[in-house]
Design an enzyme around this catalytic site. Structure first.
Site, PDB file in Angstrom:
ATOM      1  N   CYS A   2     -48.962  29.127  42.635  1.00 12.79           N
ATOM      2  CA  CYS A   2     -48.916  29.014  44.096  1.00 12.79           C
ATOM      3  C   CYS A   2     -50.314  28.810  44.688  1.00 12.79           C
ATOM      4  CB  CYS A   2     -48.334  30.277  44.701  1.00 12.79           C
ATOM      5  SG  CYS A   2     -46.739  30.729  44.055  1.00 12.79           S
ATOM      6  N   ARG A  27     -52.953  22.943  40.566  1.00 15.17           N
ATOM      7  CA  ARG A  27     -52.625  24.268  40.042  1.00 15.17           C
ATOM      8  C   ARG A  27     -51.197  24.315  39.488  1.00 15.17           C
ATOM      9  NH1 ARG A  27     -55.716  28.618  42.562  1.00 15.17           N
ATOM     10  NH2 ARG A  27     -53.852  29.883  42.518  1.00 15.17           N
ATOM     11  N   TRP A  74     -44.875  28.001  43.209  1.00 15.24           N
ATOM     12  CA  TRP A  74     -44.496  27.862  41.795  1.00 15.24           C
ATOM     13  C   TRP A  74     -43.497  28.977  41.543  1.00 15.24           C
ATOM     14  CZ3 TRP A  74     -45.213  30.683  37.149  1.00 15.24           C
ATOM     15  CH2 TRP A  74     -45.069  29.933  35.970  1.00 15.24           C
ATOM     16  N   ASN A 100     -48.823  34.473  47.499  1.00 20.59           N
ATOM     17  CA  ASN A 100     -49.014  34.220  46.061  1.00 20.59           C
ATOM     18  C   ASN A 100     -48.905  35.558  45.361  1.00 20.59           C
ATOM     19  OD1 ASN A 100     -49.688  31.670  46.808  1.00 20.59           O
ATOM     20  ND2 ASN A 100     -51.792  31.732  46.081  1.00 20.59           N
ATOM     21  N   GLY A 101     -48.296  35.574  44.193  1.00 23.57           N
ATOM     22  CA  GLY A 101     -48.196  36.831  43.453  1.00 23.57           C
ATOM     23  C   GLY A 101     -46.744  37.254  43.312  1.00 23.57           C
ATOM     24  N   GLU A 483     -54.973  24.045  18.996  1.00 22.82           N
ATOM     25  CA  GLU A 483     -55.301  23.430  20.287  1.00 22.82           C
ATOM     26  C   GLU A 483     -54.732  22.007  20.372  1.00 22.82           C
ATOM     27  OE1 GLU A 483     -56.166  24.440  23.041  1.00 22.82           O
ATOM     28  OE2 GLU A 483     -57.070  22.762  24.108  1.00 22.82           O
ATOM     29  N   LYS A 487     -52.120  20.846  23.207  1.00 25.65           N
ATOM     30  CA  LYS A 487     -52.336  19.709  24.108  1.00 25.65           C
ATOM     31  C   LYS A 487     -51.111  18.806  24.121  1.00 25.65           C
ATOM     32  CE  LYS A 487     -54.813  20.947  25.879  1.00 25.65           C
ATOM     33  NZ  LYS A 487     -55.395  22.122  26.094  1.00 25.65           N
ATOM     34  N   GLU A 490     -47.999  20.481  25.798  1.00 27.63           N
ATOM     35  CA  GLU A 490     -48.179  20.677  27.241  1.00 27.63           C
ATOM     36  C   GLU A 490     -47.856  19.418  28.036  1.00 27.63           C
ATOM     37  OE1 GLU A 490     -51.779  23.756  28.243  1.00 27.63           O
ATOM     38  OE2 GLU A 490     -52.347  21.951  27.175  1.00 27.63           O
ATOM     39  N   HIS A 506     -45.689  27.884   3.121  1.00 30.18           N
ATOM     40  CA  HIS A 506     -44.874  29.067   3.425  1.00 30.18           C
ATOM     41  C   HIS A 506     -43.873  28.800   4.551  1.00 30.18           C
ATOM     42  CE1 HIS A 506     -47.330  31.385   0.693  1.00 30.18           C
ATOM     43  NE2 HIS A 506     -48.395  30.866   1.274  1.00 30.18           N
ATOM     44  N   LYS A 605     -51.999  25.422  36.357  1.00 28.45           N
ATOM     45  CA  LYS A 605     -53.395  25.414  35.931  1.00 28.45           C
ATOM     46  C   LYS A 605     -53.935  26.829  35.849  1.00 28.45           C
ATOM     47  CE  LYS A 605     -57.304  23.632  34.878  1.00 28.45           C
ATOM     48  NZ  LYS A 605     -57.342  23.221  33.459  1.00 28.45           N
TER      49      LYS A 605
HETATM   50  C1  G6P Z   1     -52.751  28.101  31.790  1.00 27.84           C
HETATM   51  C2  G6P Z   1     -53.375  26.718  31.724  1.00 27.84           C
HETATM   52  C3  G6P Z   1     -54.097  26.557  30.395  1.00 27.84           C
HETATM   53  C4  G6P Z   1     -55.112  27.652  30.202  1.00 27.84           C
HETATM   54  C5  G6P Z   1     -54.487  29.044  30.356  1.00 27.84           C
HETATM   55  C6  G6P Z   1     -55.557  30.121  30.438  1.00 27.84           C
HETATM   56  O1  G6P Z   1     -51.735  28.199  30.851  1.00 27.84           O
HETATM   57  O2  G6P Z   1     -52.393  25.721  31.863  1.00 27.84           O
HETATM   58  O3  G6P Z   1     -54.751  25.297  30.364  1.00 27.84           O
HETATM   59  O4  G6P Z   1     -55.700  27.542  28.934  1.00 27.84           O
HETATM   60  O5  G6P Z   1     -53.726  29.117  31.559  1.00 27.84           O
HETATM   61  O6  G6P Z   1     -56.297  29.914  31.614  1.00 27.84           O
HETATM   62  P1  G6P Z   1     -57.766  30.379  31.875  1.00 27.84           P
HETATM   63  O7  G6P Z   1     -58.085  29.855  33.248  1.00 27.84           O
HETATM   64  O8  G6P Z   1     -57.762  31.878  31.815  1.00 27.84           O
HETATM   65  O9  G6P Z   1     -58.633  29.794  30.821  1.00 27.84           O
END
Ligand code: G6P
Length: 610
Positions: A2, A27, A74, A100-101, A483, A487, A490, A506, A605
Site C-alpha cells: 500500500c 511498490r 495491496w 497502510n498496515g 537468486e 528472479k 517473480e 537427492h 516492492k
Molecule cells: C519483497 C521484494 C523483494 C525483496 C524482499 C525483501 O519481496 O519484492 O525484491 O527482496 O521484499 O525486501 P527488502 O527491501 O527488505 O530487501
C-alpha cells in the site's frame, strides 16, 4: 504494498495526488483511490486496478480541491475491488481515512462499533478506523484528539492519513510500523509513505516515527506522541533526484536497473577502499568496529533477495573473518525466541529498510542486547534508523519489484565489511589488496557481461515457453542459483527452483527430462570438476542445459546447449558477476511472455505487512 500520499495547500491537489500515486506504483498494488475536500463537500473516487484507470475516472468528474489524500491498496483483508479500496469513510461520508498496515484487533473493534449502530460496507480491517474516529468525534473531541484516542484502541500496524469536512484546514497522519514522511513546501505540505511520491514538490522532509501523530496544515505542522506530548522534529534534506527514479529511456525499470549496475557498484565502492592498506573504510561502522571484530557469532537476517545476499555474506565472513555466521529468514528469527548473546552481531539486510519482518526481527535482537547493524539502500528508512550502525549500499532508488542492482550492491558492501573485519584479524595486507583490486575491477567486468544482452535475449527465446526451470550452483554460487530461480519465478511466473548442485541427486534429478531446462552456474573454481559431473548427469537424462561459465573455459561449450561467459574474478566476488546473466535471462523471458516486468502480479516492492 500500500502507498499513501496527501496534500494540503493552495493548489488543486488532484493532479498532485494522481502523480504521487503513479510514483508509488512500483511498490505493487491492486486498487487505488482519492478522497478530496472541495469547497463545501467531499468526494471519494476509487477503482480496482491501475492508477491510470483511476485517473480516467477522475478526469470525467472535474474534481478539484486543495486538501486530499490518495492511496494504492495491496489487498490483505478482502478481495481487491472498488469497495475495499481506500479511502474508507464514516457513515455520514464526511471523514476519510487511508491506511497502510494491518489492524489485528479489527474484529473486536468492529463488533463494538456495530453495537453502537455503525454499519460496515467493506471486508477490510481498515474500515474500522473511520468509524472508530467518528465515535470519538461524536463525543465532542476535535479531529486530532479523536484520531489519537482511536489509535490507542488499535492493535497492529498503521500508517494513516485522515481528512474531515468538519475541519478542512488539516490532514492528520500517524504511524506505527508503516513508513510515513511529512514533506514541507512553501504554503503547502505533503504526507507520503515514501519520498518518491512527493519528491517532485519538495526535498525537505520529516520522518514520522512509530507512536507519533502529525497535524498538518498548509503553513505549519504539529507532531505529538500518542500520549499527547508535543515533540520537536529534525528536518532532513533528500539528495535523491527525480531523474534517478525515471526510466531513463529503457523500456522497463528492471532493465534500467540491471544496466546501471557498473555505476551503482562504483557508487557502493566509492571512497570506501583504502588500497595501500588493503582494507576498507566504512564511516557508518567506525563506532562499532571493535565490537564487530570481536563478535563470537554473526547472524544475518533478511527476506527475499536480501536473504540471498546474506547467504553469500556467510561464505565471505566465515572464509575470511573466521567468525561463525548464520543466515536466517527474518520471519523465522522473530518468532522463535532466538538465543542471542551480548557478543553476537546481528546484521539486517534490506533494500527498502522497511520490510516488516526484518524490522520486527531487528527490534527483537535489540531487546536482547546484541549489536545490531544494517545494510540498507533507502537512506533514512526505518531499519537504517533503528540499527546501532550500518552501511548504505548507495544503489539509488530501485523501482522494479524484482531486486537487481540492490542485490549486487549488497554483495559489494558485504565484501567491504569482510575486508574491514578480516584485516583486523588474520588477513595479510597483500591478500587485502588483492581483494580490493578485484573489487575495483568489478564495474568494468559487469560492463562486458551487459554487452551479452542480445545473446541472452536469444537464449530467452528458446526457453520462454518452459514450465519449470532448475538452477544449480555450488559454494558461493549456490545463493546465486537461488537468486536466479527467484528472479525467474517473480517476473515470468515460471516455476523455478535453486539447489546446491550436489543436492540434485537427492531429489531434483527425478524431474529431469527433455522439458526441464537446467541452468548451471559453473565458473572455473575448486568445485568446477564436480559441477561438470552434474552437467553430464543432466545431459544423460535429456535435460536442456545453459551454463554460466568463465571466459577462458572453452571446454564447457561442447557439454551444454548454451553458454554465457563472464570474466573471471576471485571466488568471493564471483556471485556479483554470475548473477547478471540470470537477471537478464529472467527479464527477457518475462518480456517475451508479455508480462508486466516491473509490477509482477501479487508481489510488492516493499512488504510492510507480515
Ligand atoms: C519483497 C521484494 C523483494 C525483496 C524482499 C525483501 O519481496 O519484492 O525484491 O527482496 O521484499 O525486501 P527488502 O527491501 O527488505 O530487501
Amino acid at each position: 504494498m500500500c502507498g499513501i500520499v496527501g496534500y494540503i495547500g493552495e493548489k488543486n491537489c488532484v493532479p498532485i495526488l494522481i502523480n504521487g500515486l503513479k510514483r508509488l506504483e512500483y511498490r505493487g498494488y491492486d486498487s487505488a483511490g482519492l478522497g478530496v475536500l472541495t469547497n463545501n463537500h467531499s468526494v471519494v473516487i476509487k477503482n480496482k486496478g491501475k492508477v491510470s484507470l483511476l485517473e480516467e475516472k477522475v478526469q470525467k468528474t472535474n474534481l478539484s480541491g486543495k486538501v486530499g489524500i490518495g492511496h494504492t491498496r495491496w489487498a490483505t483483508h478482502g478481495v481487491p475491488n472498488e469497495i475495499n479500496a481506500h479511502p474508507h469513510y464514516n457513515t455520514s461520508r464526511n471523514l476519510y481515512v487511508i491506511h497502510n498496515g494491518i489492524i489485528e484487533n479489527f474484529r473486536t473493534l468492529k463488533k463494538g462499533l456495530e453495537k453502537l449502530g455503525y454499519v460496515f460496507e467493506t471486508e477490510t480491517d481498515s474500515e474500522v478506523l473511520p468509524h472508530l474516529i467518528d465515535s470519538f468525534l461524536k463525543k465532542g473531541n476535535p479531529l486530532f484528539k479523536a484520531v489519537r484516542l482511536a489509535l490507542t484502541e488499535v492493535e497492529g500496524t498503521y500508517g494513516i492519513a485522515v481528512v474531515y469536512e468538519g475541519e478542512p484546514d488539516k490532514i492528520i497522519a500517524a504511524r506505527k510500523g508503516s513508513p510515513l514522511v511529512l514533506g514541507l513546501g512553501d504554503n503547502e505540505n505533503f504526507i507520503a509513505s515514501d519520498v518518491s511520491a512527493i519528491l517532485a514538490h519538495t526535498k525537505q522532509v520529516i520522518y514520522i516515527e512509530d507512536g507519533e501523530l502529525v497535524e498538518v496544515y498548509k503553513d505549519k505542522f504539529i507532531v505529538k506522541t500518542i500520549t499527547d506530548n508535543e515533540i520537536e522534529k529534525e528536518i532532513h534534506e533528500i539528495s535523491m533526484t527525480l531523474d534517478e527514479i525515471d526510466k531513463g529511456g529503457f523500456s522497463h525499470f528492471m532493465l534500467k536497473e540491471i544496466m546501471e549496475q557498473p555505476e551503482t557498484i562504483s557508487n557502493s565502492i566509492r571512497g570506501r577502499i583504502l588500497f595501500e592498506k588493503g582494507t576498507s573504510r566504512l564511516g557508518g561502522l567506525t563506532e562499532v568496529v571493535d565490537r564487530l571484530v570481536n563478535s563470537k557469532r554473526i547472524i544475518i537476517t533478511a527476506c527475499g533477495t536480501s536473504w540471498h545476499a546474506g547467504l553469500v555474506g556467510e561464505y565471505m565472513f566465515e572464509q575470511f573473518c573466521r567468525i561463525p555466521t548464520e543466515v536466517e529468514y527474518a520471519s523465522e528469527f522473530r518468532y522463535r525466541n532466538p538465543i542471542i548473546n551480548h557478543d553476537d552481531t546481528i546484521l539486517f539486510i534490506s533494500q527498502s529498510g522497511e520490510t516488516a519482518d526484518t524490522l520486527a526481527a531487528l527490534r527483537e535482537a535489540k531487546l536482547k542486547g546484541a549489536l545490531v547493524l544494517g545494510i540498507c539502500n533507502v537512506v533514512g528508512s526505518s531499519i537504517a534508523r533503528e540499527t546501532a550502525a550500518g552501511v548504505y549500499t548507495h544503489a539509488g532508488p530501485e523501482i522494479g519489484v524484482a531486486s537487481t542492482k540492490a542485490f549486487t550492491s549488497q554483495l559489494v558492501v558485504l565484501a567491504l565489511i569482510t575486508l574491514l573485519v578480516a584485516r583486523r584479524k588474520s588477513m595479510s595486507q597483500v591478500d587485502g589488496r588483492a581483494i580490493a583490486e578485484e573489487l575495483m575491477a568489478i564495474p568494468d567486468k559487469i560492463n562486458s557481461i551487459l554487452r551479452l544482452n542480445d545473446q541472452i535475449e536469444k537464449i530467452a527465446s528458446e526457453f520462454h515457453d518452459a514450465n519449470n526451470f532448475l538452477y544449480l550452483g555450488r559454494g558461493y554460487n549456490f545463493p546465486v542459483a537461488l537468486e536466479g530461480a527467484l528472479k525467474l519465478k517473480e517476473i515470468s511466473y515460471i516455476h523455478a527452483e535453486g539447489y546446491p548442485a550436489a543436492e540434485m541427486k537427492h531429489g531434483p534429478i527425478a524431474l529431469i527430462d527433455e522439458n526441464m531446462p537446467v541452468v548451471f552456474i559453473a565458473p572455473k573454481d575448486s568445485t568446477y570438476d564436480k559441477i561438470i559431473s552434474n552437467i553430464e548427469e543432466v545431459k544423460a537424462r535429456g535435460g536442456r542445459t545453459i551454463a554460466i561459465a568463465t571466459e577462458n573455459d572453452n571446454g564447457i561449450d561442447s557439454l551444454v546447449d548454451y553458454t554465457i561467459k563472464v570474466p573471471s574474478t576471485i571466488r568471493m566476488l564471483m556471485p556479483i558477476l554470475t548473477v547478471i546473466p540470470l537477471q537478464l535471462l529472467a527479464y527477457h523471458i518475462a518480456v517475451k511472455k508479455g508480462l508486466n516486468v516491473d509490477q509482477p502480479r501479487n508481489l510488492a516492492k516493499s512488504v510492510t505487512v507480515e
